[in-house]
Design a protein around this motif. Structure first.
Motif, PDB file in Angstrom:
ATOM      1  N   GLN A   1       0.840  -1.189   0.000  1.00 30.13           N
ATOM      2  CA  GLN A   1       0.000   0.000   0.000  1.00 30.13           C
ATOM      3  C   GLN A   1       0.877   1.242   0.000  1.00 30.13           C
ATOM      4  O   GLN A   1       1.802   1.339   0.794  1.00 30.13           O
ATOM      5  N   GLN A   3       1.511   5.150   0.593  1.00 26.31           N
ATOM      6  CA  GLN A   3       1.005   6.290   1.357  1.00 26.31           C
ATOM      7  C   GLN A   3       1.802   7.530   1.022  1.00 26.31           C
ATOM      8  O   GLN A   3       3.034   7.475   0.912  1.00 26.31           O
ATOM      9  N   VAL A   5       2.149  11.541   2.340  1.00 30.78           N
ATOM     10  CA  VAL A   5       1.778  12.457   3.410  1.00 30.78           C
ATOM     11  C   VAL A   5       2.378  13.819   3.119  1.00 30.78           C
ATOM     12  O   VAL A   5       3.603  13.995   3.179  1.00 30.78           O
ATOM     13  N   SER A  25       5.733   6.357   1.120  1.00 30.67           N
ATOM     14  CA  SER A  25       6.109   5.043   1.624  1.00 30.67           C
ATOM     15  C   SER A  25       6.338   4.094   0.462  1.00 30.67           C
ATOM     16  O   SER A  25       5.917   4.371  -0.666  1.00 30.67           O
ATOM     17  N   TYR A 102      -2.390   7.498  -6.936  1.00 28.86           N
ATOM     18  CA  TYR A 102      -2.123   7.621  -5.517  1.00 28.86           C
ATOM     19  C   TYR A 102      -2.080   9.098  -5.136  1.00 28.86           C
ATOM     20  O   TYR A 102      -1.358   9.875  -5.743  1.00 28.86           O
ATOM     21  N   GLY A 104      -2.294  11.863  -1.548  1.00 25.99           N
ATOM     22  CA  GLY A 104      -2.339  12.065  -0.115  1.00 25.99           C
ATOM     23  C   GLY A 104      -3.539  12.914   0.252  1.00 25.99           C
ATOM     24  O   GLY A 104      -4.424  13.167  -0.573  1.00 25.99           O
ATOM     25  N   GLN A 105      -3.541  13.390   1.491  1.00 21.34           N
ATOM     26  CA  GLN A 105      -4.659  14.184   1.972  1.00 21.34           C
ATOM     27  C   GLN A 105      -4.531  15.654   1.584  1.00 21.34           C
ATOM     28  O   GLN A 105      -5.492  16.416   1.688  1.00 21.34           O
TER      29      GLN A 105
END
Length: 113
Positions: A1, A3, A5, A25, A102, A104-105
């Motif tokens: 997965q 990630q 950030v 990641s 992909y 992030g926030q």
């Protein structure tokens, strides 16, 4: 997965500076061109800058000469140094490995006049 950030956003006056970071990641970071995007309310997400694996960069005309993208492969982090900020730079900023979905926030950047 995978990630992603993002961090480093905030409120700054016009003419000020901010440095955004995006920590990734997994092994994805070393294989992809990385991009910074931004999305202002009511607008589509737009590409701000990209950086290749070997460090070649490209910028949107609106940020050329003011923003600098860089990457640190050891830290799996991509940065966006933003100088001479303008109110029109206000947006949520996201990083993205190019050609992937992909995300992030995001991190909010607000530039006051």
């Amino acid at each position: 997965q995978v990630q992603l950030v993002e961090s480093g956003g905030g409120l700054v006056q016009a003419g000020g500076s901010l440095r955004l970071s995006c920590a990734a990641s997994g092994s994805l970071f070393s294989r992809y061109v990385m991009g910074w995007y931004r999305q202002a309310p009511g607008n589509q997400r737009e590409l701000v800058a990209t950086i290749t694996i070997i460090g070649s960069t490209n910028y949107a005309d609106s940020v050329k000469g003011r923003f600098t993208i860089s990457r640190d492969s050891a830290k799996r982090t991509v940065y966006l140094q933003m100088n001479s900020l303008k109110p029109e730079d206000t947006a949520v900023y996201y990083c993205n490995p190019q050609t992937t979905n992909y995300w992030g926030q995001g991190t909010q950047v607000t530039v006051s006049s």
